[in-house]
Design a protein around this motif. Sequence first.
Motif, PDB file in Angstrom:
ATOM      1  N   TYR A  61      59.276  29.343  14.980  1.00  0.00           N
ATOM      2  CA  TYR A  61      59.041  28.185  14.322  1.00  0.00           C
ATOM      3  C   TYR A  61      57.747  27.716  14.017  1.00  0.00           C
ATOM      4  O   TYR A  61      57.291  27.045  13.077  1.00  0.00           O
ATOM      5  N   HIS A  62      56.757  28.203  14.796  1.00  0.00           N
ATOM      6  CA  HIS A  62      55.331  28.123  14.286  1.00  0.00           C
ATOM      7  C   HIS A  62      54.854  28.829  13.426  1.00  0.00           C
ATOM      8  O   HIS A  62      53.870  28.494  12.519  1.00  0.00           O
ATOM      9  N   GLY A  63      55.534  30.063  13.108  1.00  0.00           N
ATOM     10  CA  GLY A  63      55.210  30.922  12.061  1.00  0.00           C
ATOM     11  C   GLY A  63      55.719  30.312  11.134  1.00  0.00           C
ATOM     12  O   GLY A  63      55.035  30.330   9.970  1.00  0.00           O
ATOM     13  N   LEU A  64      57.027  29.693  11.000  1.00  0.00           N
ATOM     14  CA  LEU A  64      57.255  29.019   9.684  1.00  0.00           C
ATOM     15  C   LEU A  64      56.316  27.658   9.269  1.00  0.00           C
ATOM     16  O   LEU A  64      56.155  27.453   8.191  1.00  0.00           O
ATOM     17  N   GLU A  65      56.031  27.184  10.400  1.00  0.00           N
ATOM     18  CA  GLU A  65      54.964  26.177  10.060  1.00  0.00           C
ATOM     19  C   GLU A  65      53.862  26.477   9.333  1.00  0.00           C
ATOM     20  O   GLU A  65      53.103  26.068   8.389  1.00  0.00           O
ATOM     21  N   THR A  66      53.222  27.782   9.951  1.00  0.00           N
ATOM     22  CA  THR A  66      52.050  28.515   9.325  1.00  0.00           C
ATOM     23  C   THR A  66      52.360  28.996   7.902  1.00  0.00           C
ATOM     24  O   THR A  66      51.202  28.648   7.069  1.00  0.00           O
ATOM     25  N   ALA A  67      53.402  29.515   7.605  1.00  0.00           N
ATOM     26  CA  ALA A  67      53.607  30.059   6.640  1.00  0.00           C
ATOM     27  C   ALA A  67      54.290  28.941   5.360  1.00  0.00           C
ATOM     28  O   ALA A  67      54.009  29.342   4.373  1.00  0.00           O
ATOM     29  N   GLY A  68      54.024  27.700   5.882  1.00  0.00           N
ATOM     30  CA  GLY A  68      54.590  26.748   4.955  1.00  0.00           C
ATOM     31  C   GLY A  68      55.822  26.285   4.688  1.00  0.00           C
ATOM     32  O   GLY A  68      56.112  25.224   3.757  1.00  0.00           O
ATOM     33  N   SER A  69      56.744  26.954   5.363  1.00  0.00           N
ATOM     34  CA  SER A  69      58.239  26.917   5.081  1.00  0.00           C
ATOM     35  C   SER A  69      58.663  25.570   5.626  1.00  0.00           C
ATOM     36  O   SER A  69      59.462  25.178   5.104  1.00  0.00           O
TER      37      SER A  69
END
Length: 372
Positions: A61-69
């Motif tokens: 989920y941090h990756g989703l945050e980083t990706a802007g999703s």
Amino acid sequence: MNTLRGLSISRRLWLILIVAMAMLLALGLLMLKQIHDDLYEGKAQKTQHVVQAVSGVLSYYHGLETAGSLSREAAQQQALTLISTLRYDHDDYFWINDLRPYMVMHPTNAKLDGKDLSAIKDPDGFAIFNEMASLAKTRGAGMVDYRWPKPGAQEPVQKTSYVQLFEPWGWVIGSGVYIDDMQAEFRAQAWKASWAGLGIALIMAVLVTLIARSIVRPLQEAVQAMANIASGESDLTRSLDTHGRDEVTLLAHHFNAFTAKLRNVISHLQATASALEQSSTEMGSDASDAQQRSQQQALQMDQVATAINEVTYAVQEVAKNAEHAASEMRGAQSQAEQGQQNIDSSLQQIDQLSGTINQAVEVIRTLATQSS
């Protein structure tokens, strides 16, 4: 070695059993400790692995945050919702707190969400969440031992937890296992090991008893038999049991051979004693005969002595008569004839005396022959 000689063989065998049981007990305790440590380590490692696995959810989920999703709030909320539903081993769960420490999410006790945890301590006075936050700051992850109540229960039990810092959000994700489950499992295995050890002890006790009897009883019989022989009251017809192949059986063989030789010696001595008794009887008879002969010889010697005395007296008489005759011959010619008659008479007496002396000499020779 000499100290053990002060103990009987049966006691030495039981001493071996006691030492073996003590060593078995020590080995069992070491094994139980190893089992306990392995169970604890297994629980701890399993907790560590599941926490590390679940930390991947936060990373996702941090990756989703980083990706802007997703925004941070949305990513965090979805991560919390997912993690709150995760369970393993039926009732074990995950919680998340931050480094202040405040509770971010607790799946079984929602009253703690958003609350300051710094004042929470276990019954032993251990500041649980302060220690978790401090451990996460300094080491990033680690194990923490404390007491905490199970879900649906009030009494705290021993628990060990693994916590890991998720640095991008400043969260500390953790999960723990209750040690009472591990303790129950350990007690079950300890009981199994105890029953197995007790069974082994009983088998060893029975074996030692049988071995002790197979050694001690024949030895006691041999000792008793030797003691009877030493006291002089033994029945030499007695034989020891020789069924077996051990050293005690070999001792019984030698004992039986020894008693057989003793019986032969005693039989020979009895025969010799009988022969000596017979010889003694014969010697007694010969002594009686010799005594009778000695008495007869003494009687004959007395007779010889009497005869010699008579001869002596007769010789004295002859001498007197001869002297008287010589005086008469010098005194008167007229009595010459009378003197001649006296001389003839004396000569006759001398002849008789000579015959008596010859008889005495023959008697002495006969006695000498008989004495020889």
